[in-house]
Write an enzyme that holds these catalytic residues in place. Structure first.
Site, PDB file in Angstrom:
ATOM      1  N   SER A  63       0.852  -1.190   0.000  1.00 35.44           N
ATOM      2  CA  SER A  63       0.000   0.000   0.000  1.00 35.44           C
ATOM      3  C   SER A  63       0.885   1.236   0.000  1.00 35.44           C
ATOM      4  O   SER A  63       2.060   1.180   0.384  1.00 35.44           O
ATOM      5  CB  SER A  63      -0.881  -0.009   1.256  1.00 35.44           C
ATOM      6  N   TYR A  86      -3.299  -0.333  10.023  1.00 36.50           N
ATOM      7  CA  TYR A  86      -3.186  -0.699   8.615  1.00 36.50           C
ATOM      8  C   TYR A  86      -1.802  -0.335   8.086  1.00 36.50           C
ATOM      9  O   TYR A  86      -1.148  -1.133   7.415  1.00 36.50           O
ATOM     10  CB  TYR A  86      -4.274   0.016   7.821  1.00 36.50           C
TER      11      TYR A  86
END
Length: 258
Positions: free
Chosen positions: A146, A159
């Site tokens: 990500s 996250y």
């Protein structure tokens, strides 16, 4: 006729988390490139939907459910794939979860749940499929990282920590498994609107800021990740390992955009 070095005909790909969002797009892309594809996920009806789409487009698919939170589930997936196809060449780790919570208020349960899916679950899958990937002689692991592997996004610390770990795990396995002829790389998608993040992006200040920071001035389309996955799965990437390819419309490269 020139050889197509991104042709995946005759190879077998398992996409863990391949039933929605970017994982689904990657599964469909690998199938279009010729790979027999297993889009695995927890929900059987979604697995079946993706398999039917692959087959409608002329590809080969195999429907199996799996849960990255359970090692026995991943072992069963591996055994079923080997029984069906006799080999495995490509593993894509695309299962993921997130939640937006002020970091001072994140419970240990929420923190652990996100890391367990995004990072520990990835390790479980890599371990479960290591032996057939080695036996392939051209094994490929593609992990979904990500932008938050590299930069902070507001109130998603769990996250971000999990995705930073994905990049580190990718480097470590890329180096460690190179001697086994397994290439391990990652894709770091930019801002792609999916079921996972749509509430964070649609008509929000956060979504508008992300668009401003992206030179292409739009969110990515899920199918735009598939090309990077096909490349990394193919012979075109035979000398690439331990790397993370960013697919983000220029966001990480940019400074001031207006």
């Amino acid at each position: 006729m020139a050889e197509n070095i991104t042709d995946l005909t005759g190879r077998v790909a398992v996409v863990v988390g391949g039933t929605s969002g970017l994982g689904r797009a990657i599964a469909l892309g690998l199938a279009r490139a010729g790979a027999g594809t297993v889009p695995a996920g927890r929900r059987g009806e979604l697995v079946q939907e993706v398999c039917e789409e692959i087959e409608r487009n002329g590809g080969k698919a195999f429907a199996r459910t799996a849960d990255v939170g359970e090692r026995a589930s991943l072992d069963a997936l591996r055994d079923a794939v080997l029984e069906r196809f006799g080999a495995l060449d490509i593993l894509v780790n695309a299962a993921g979860r997130t939640a937006r919570t002020p970091t001072a208020e994140v419970s240990e349960e929420e923190w652990q749940a996100i890391l367990d899916t995004n990072l520990t679950g990835m390790l479980r899958a890599c371990q479960a499929f290591y032996r057939p990937l080695k036996e392939s002689g051209r094994g490929r692991v593609i992990n979904v990282a990500s932008l938050s592997s590299f930069v902070a996004f507001h109130e998603v610390a769990a996250y971000g920590a999990s995705k930073a770990g994905v990049v580190a795990l990718t480097r470590s396995l890329g180096c460690e498994w190179a001697r086994d002829r397994i290439n391990v790389n990652a894709i770091a998608p930019g801002v792609f609107r999916t079921e996972l993040n749509s509430k964070l992006l649609d008509d929000t200040e956060r979504g508008r800021e992300l668009l401003t920071r992206t030179p292409m001035r739009r969110f990515g389309r899920p199918e735009e990740v598939a090309g990077a996955a096909v490349f990394l799965a193919s012979d075109a990437a035979s000398y690439i390992t331990g790397q993370t390819i960013v697919v983000d419309g220029g966001m990480l490269a940019s400074g001031v955009n207006s």
